[in-house]
Design a protein around this motif. Structure first.
Motif, mmCIF file in Angstrom:
data_model
loop_
_atom_site.group_PDB
_atom_site.id
_atom_site.type_symbol
_atom_site.label_atom_id
_atom_site.label_comp_id
_atom_site.label_asym_id
_atom_site.label_seq_id
_atom_site.Cartn_x
_atom_site.Cartn_y
_atom_site.Cartn_z
ATOM 1 N N LEU A 215 0.861 -1.192 0.000
ATOM 2 C CA LEU A 215 0.000 0.000 0.000
ATOM 3 C C LEU A 215 0.895 1.239 0.000
ATOM 4 N N ILE A 216 0.662 2.118 -0.969
ATOM 5 C CA ILE A 216 1.445 3.342 -1.146
ATOM 6 C C ILE A 216 0.500 4.539 -1.039
ATOM 7 N N SER A 217 0.920 5.575 -0.329
ATOM 8 C CA SER A 217 0.086 6.767 -0.168
ATOM 9 C C SER A 217 0.117 7.611 -1.433
ATOM 10 N N PRO A 218 -0.850 8.529 -1.603
ATOM 11 C CA PRO A 218 -0.818 9.431 -2.759
ATOM 12 C C PRO A 218 0.453 10.276 -2.808
ATOM 13 N N ASP A 219 1.116 10.461 -1.649
ATOM 14 C CA ASP A 219 2.360 11.226 -1.581
ATOM 15 C C ASP A 219 3.581 10.355 -1.800
ATOM 16 N N MET A 220 3.372 9.139 -2.296
ATOM 17 C CA MET A 220 4.448 8.216 -2.660
ATOM 18 C C MET A 220 5.187 7.658 -1.462
ATOM 19 N N GLU A 221 4.538 7.614 -0.310
ATOM 20 C CA GLU A 221 5.124 7.006 0.873
ATOM 21 C C GLU A 221 4.622 5.572 1.010
ATOM 22 N N VAL A 222 5.547 4.669 1.354
ATOM 23 C CA VAL A 222 5.163 3.276 1.568
ATOM 24 C C VAL A 222 4.441 3.169 2.909
ATOM 25 N N VAL A 223 3.176 2.751 2.874
ATOM 26 C CA VAL A 223 2.371 2.625 4.088
ATOM 27 C C VAL A 223 2.525 1.225 4.679
ATOM 28 N N LYS A 224 2.346 0.215 3.845
ATOM 29 C CA LYS A 224 2.493 -1.178 4.268
ATOM 30 C C LYS A 224 3.018 -1.984 3.089
ATOM 31 N N THR A 225 3.818 -2.999 3.379
ATOM 32 C CA THR A 225 4.298 -3.886 2.311
ATOM 33 C C THR A 225 3.897 -5.335 2.522
ATOM 34 N N ASP A 226 3.423 -5.677 3.721
ATOM 35 C CA ASP A 226 3.220 -7.091 4.065
ATOM 36 C C ASP A 226 1.757 -7.486 4.189
ATOM 37 N N ILE A 227 0.885 -6.808 3.466
ATOM 38 C CA ILE A 227 -0.550 -7.104 3.531
ATOM 39 C C ILE A 227 -0.826 -8.497 2.945
ATOM 40 N N ALA A 228 -1.669 -9.246 3.622
ATOM 41 C CA ALA A 228 -2.094 -10.600 3.199
ATOM 42 C C ALA A 228 -0.961 -11.611 3.232
ATOM 43 N N LYS A 229 0.109 -11.324 3.968
ATOM 44 C CA LYS A 229 1.174 -12.313 4.101
ATOM 45 C C LYS A 229 0.606 -13.560 4.787
ATOM 46 N N GLY A 230 0.884 -14.689 4.210
ATOM 47 C CA GLY A 230 0.343 -15.943 4.730
ATOM 48 C C GLY A 230 -0.885 -16.403 3.974
ATOM 49 N N THR A 231 -1.609 -15.457 3.361
ATOM 50 C CA THR A 231 -2.751 -15.791 2.493
ATOM 51 C C THR A 231 -2.352 -15.681 1.037
ATOM 52 N N ALA A 232 -1.662 -14.599 0.710
ATOM 53 C CA ALA A 232 -1.211 -14.401 -0.661
ATOM 54 C C ALA A 232 -0.154 -15.446 -1.024
ATOM 55 N N TYR A 233 -0.281 -15.995 -2.232
ATOM 56 C CA TYR A 233 0.700 -16.947 -2.744
ATOM 57 C C TYR A 233 0.815 -16.694 -4.249
ATOM 58 N N ILE A 234 1.789 -15.905 -4.619
ATOM 59 C CA ILE A 234 1.949 -15.356 -5.966
ATOM 60 C C ILE A 234 0.706 -14.527 -6.339
ATOM 61 N N PRO A 235 0.456 -13.434 -5.595
ATOM 62 C CA PRO A 235 -0.667 -12.554 -5.938
ATOM 63 C C PRO A 235 -0.424 -11.871 -7.279
ATOM 64 N N TRP A 236 -1.498 -11.597 -8.010
ATOM 65 C CA TRP A 236 -1.342 -11.099 -9.374
ATOM 66 C C TRP A 236 -2.196 -9.844 -9.599
ATOM 67 N N GLY A 237 -3.439 -10.007 -9.960
ATOM 68 C CA GLY A 237 -4.280 -8.851 -10.269
ATOM 69 C C GLY A 237 -4.854 -8.209 -9.016
#
Length: 673
Positions: free
Chosen positions: A537-559
């Protein structure tokens, strides 16, 4: 139990064109003759007499109107007079009545009429389930509302689940791929039987519990609530079914329940159907036009033994709002020499666009798929991926193997211009925000690139995890990105015997298929890896908010797609699922969920290895079955009976679970008004 199938002759006119006439057989002012529509009301095979039957009419963007109210007879029969009216959807709501002499005061059932000609109409528990799920986000009590495209989708999808003419199962549901490979049929039967608990005094306590669990006053609202949040109170609802329909010790069956029923508690009461035809094999990216039709380029040609090593490319597939294929079988639309499409499908106001594997941009007319391209571009291009349309009509396409962005100002396919942009290495996903900034993921480095649409030379980059894929912009300007690794550096997972699928400092593959082959081989030869990838998740101001969303559920997330509630949906390739994530406004999420939390992970036997999930105007999900058998996908030799199992089979519609949006997607998500 057998459902009532009272068949009485009538003409069931188009759901998009039904109207009410003053008297049967008399022509209206347009010269179109009215017809008497006859039918019956039943519950669990028993007639419902004295029920109030209301005929409703609704058009796009307008409030529904009550046209007529009458009562069912002793045998549940009724008759009503109808005549054509362009652009209207009609539906029947039944309330109250008596079943076996008992008052059913909290009973409310539904049948949304479709565009098929039939000789009967039935309102029963199954038509209620089949009518609610595709329209769940459009229903509020007994009022159905939506845009013209939303109503076309909602009403057009009903017949796939249920036949409103007979009150029995829909033809699409009964096809082997749906009947045998998913829980949809048995879930529908259990839902129908839960509705049947409100038949009268005998089940008062069970009916009370059903309505209490769903916060409802009648069965129509109760099932609508379940359709919208099918994961909520699942254990309690299944237990209610279990206790209300006990097993007969003599037969070892739940003799009063509809066969077949669920033998095990489900993960949710979501309903999904798979659709085939029209050249749909190995679909990558799905997109809707403004009339509710779906478009997608296809990786490979149906019936072929294609995979990432050897392949025969497909064309472009096109399906109507009701899931009917409009493009021709096997090849799809292919009047301009397209030889396979990856994740490069887009829609603008007038055209469908595809970025092809054979170094060209295909352009098609939205009306009939007429080939208008290839597009004209000011130089040679490589193999292409993501396509995005801006709010101003500009079209941007990622040149994945030549590391360019291709710009078509105003969506003019004769004026394509290449841009070389610092930071891009294998550009993949593309999205455009409300400020006309273009956001591009790179599948072969750890950069998310952003640049003004009118000044591509002013690009900036943000460090994210390696393996960026889909990118989406919500209504607040936040950016969501699928990342196929758990690190920006690509550290080796424990036990890995070879470099990860995106090795640091490794040369970029010359073809898209080579990159896919390397990634699939890496996972296949490292069985200790059971999860990789997260959502950022990136803010409109180009700041990284979160990078590890759905870790453990996601497995090669795509769209990645955003719904009308600003919540997030991810096509989870190796996870073979559709992952629902709480967006930036927790007020639109279930209690206890906050930004980045997984709300539910939808799975079904018909959902295969998925590269994309998108939201239609009615709030249903359409997802791309991209791969079927992962070992066949990367195998270079003949595999006997499984040799055609590489490409994912068709696409899946999961009903009623998302906030409706306004399509086509031009810029950030637009909520359906």
């Amino acid at each position: 139990m057998n459902r009532s199938r009272v068949v009485v002759k009538s003409l069931l006119l188009s759901a998009l064109s039904l109207g009410i006439a003053d008297c049967t057989g008399v022509a209206n002012s347009a010269g179109v003759h009215a017809s008497s529509l006859k039918g019956s009301v039943s519950l669990m095979g028993k007639p419902v007499n004295g029920a109030a039957i209301t005929l409703w009419q609704v058009s796009g963007g307008k409030e529904p109107k009550q046209l007529k109210t009458l009562s069912s007879g002793k045998d549940g029969a009724f008759s009503i007079s109808l005549s054509p009216k362009e652009g209207a959807v009609h539906y029947l709501v039944v309330t109250g009545g008596r079943v076996d002499g008992e008052e059913a005061k909290r009973l409310s059932m539904l049948s949304v009429l479709d565009d098929k000609v039939a000789e009967s109409v039935v309102v029963n528990e199954l038509t209620t389930v089949g009518s609610i799920w595709p329209n769940a986000q459009l229903l509020e009590d007994d009022a159905l509302r939506g845009s013209a495209s939303a109503l076309a989708i909602g009403s057009g999808q009903v017949r796939n689940l249920v036949n409103p003419g007979s009150g029995s199962y829909g033809e699409t549901l009964l096809r082997s791929s749906n009947l045998l490979n998913s829980e949809t049929t048995v879930r529908m039967n259990v839902l129908s039987n839960l509705l049947g608990l409100c038949a009268g005094a005998e089940n008062t306590q069970a009916c009370d519990e059903l309505l209490s669990l769903t916060g409802s006053e009648n069965t129509l609202s109760a099932l609508t609530s379940i359709a919208r949040q099918p994961w909520k109170n699942v254990s309690q609802l299944y237990k209610l079914f279990d206790q209300s329909y006990p097993i007969d010790k003599t037969t070892e069956l739940r003799s009063t329940a509809t066969l077949p029923y669920l033998l095990f508690e489900p993960k949710s009461f979501s309903l999904s159907l798979v659709f085939n035809g029209g050249g749909a094999l190995g679909l990558g990216k799905l997109m809707f036009d403004g009339k509710g039709s779906m478009w997608s380029g296809t990786n490979w040609m149906p019936g072929s033994q294609s995979g990432v090593v050897n392949n025969i490319g497909g064309g472009v597939t096109h399906f109507g709002p009701g899931g009917i294929p409009l493009s021709p079988a096997i090849s799809g639309y292919n009047g301009q020499g397209i030889n396979g499409v990856g994740w490069g499908t887009g829609v603008s106001e007038k055209y469908a666009w595809v970025g092809a594997f054979n170094n060209m941009v295909g352009v098609l007319d939205l009306k009939d798929g007429e080939a208008l391209g290839p597009a004209t571009i000011d130089g040679e291009v490589g193999q292409l991926q993501g396509v995005a349309t801006a709010a101003n009509g500009d079209v941007w396409i990622a040149d994945n193997t030549a590391n360019h962005m291709i710009h078509f100002p105003g969506g003019d396919y004769t004026k394509g211009k290449r841009h070389t942009i610092d930071g891009l290495q294998a550009p993949f996903g593309v999205a455009v925000d409300a400020r006309n900034r273009v956001w591009v993921s790179s599948s072969y480095n750890n950069k998310l690139t952003v640049f003004p649409g009118d000044a591509p030379d002013q690009a900036k980059t943000i460090e994210v995890n390696l393996g960026g894929r889909g990118v989406a912009v919500d209504s607040t300007g936040h950016i969501w990105i699928a990342q196929q690794s758990n690190s920006p550096q690509g550290a080796l997972p424990p036990g890995a015997k070879m470099p990860p699928n995106i090795p640091a400092n490794a040369p970029q593959p010359k073809t898209i298929m080579e990159e896919f082959e390397a990634g699939a081989e890496y996972l296949l030869t490292n069985p200790t890896i059971t999860q990789t990838g997260m959502v950022g998740l990136i803010s409109p101001d180009m700041e990284v908010v979160k990078t590890d969303i759905a870790k453990g559920t996601a497995y090669i997330p795509w769209g990645v797609s955003i719904d009308g509630n600003d919540n997030v949906w991810v096509g989870n390739l190796y996870g073979q699922s559709l992952t629902h994530i709480c967006g930036v406004n927790p007020a639109n999420c279930p209690a206890g969920k906050t930004t980045g939390d997984v709300i539910h992970n939808y799975q079904s036997g018909v959902i295969q290895m998925t590269t994309d999930v998108i939201v239609d105007d009615a709030g249903n999900l359409w997802s791309a079955n991209n791969w079927f058998d992962g070992e066949v996908v990367i195998n270079p030799t003949y595999r006997g009976r499984t040799s055609t199992f590489g490409g994912g089979q068709g696409f899946v519609v999961t009903y009623g679970v998302a906030g409706p949006v306004q399509n086509p997607l031009m810029g950030p998500v637009r909520k359906q008004s």
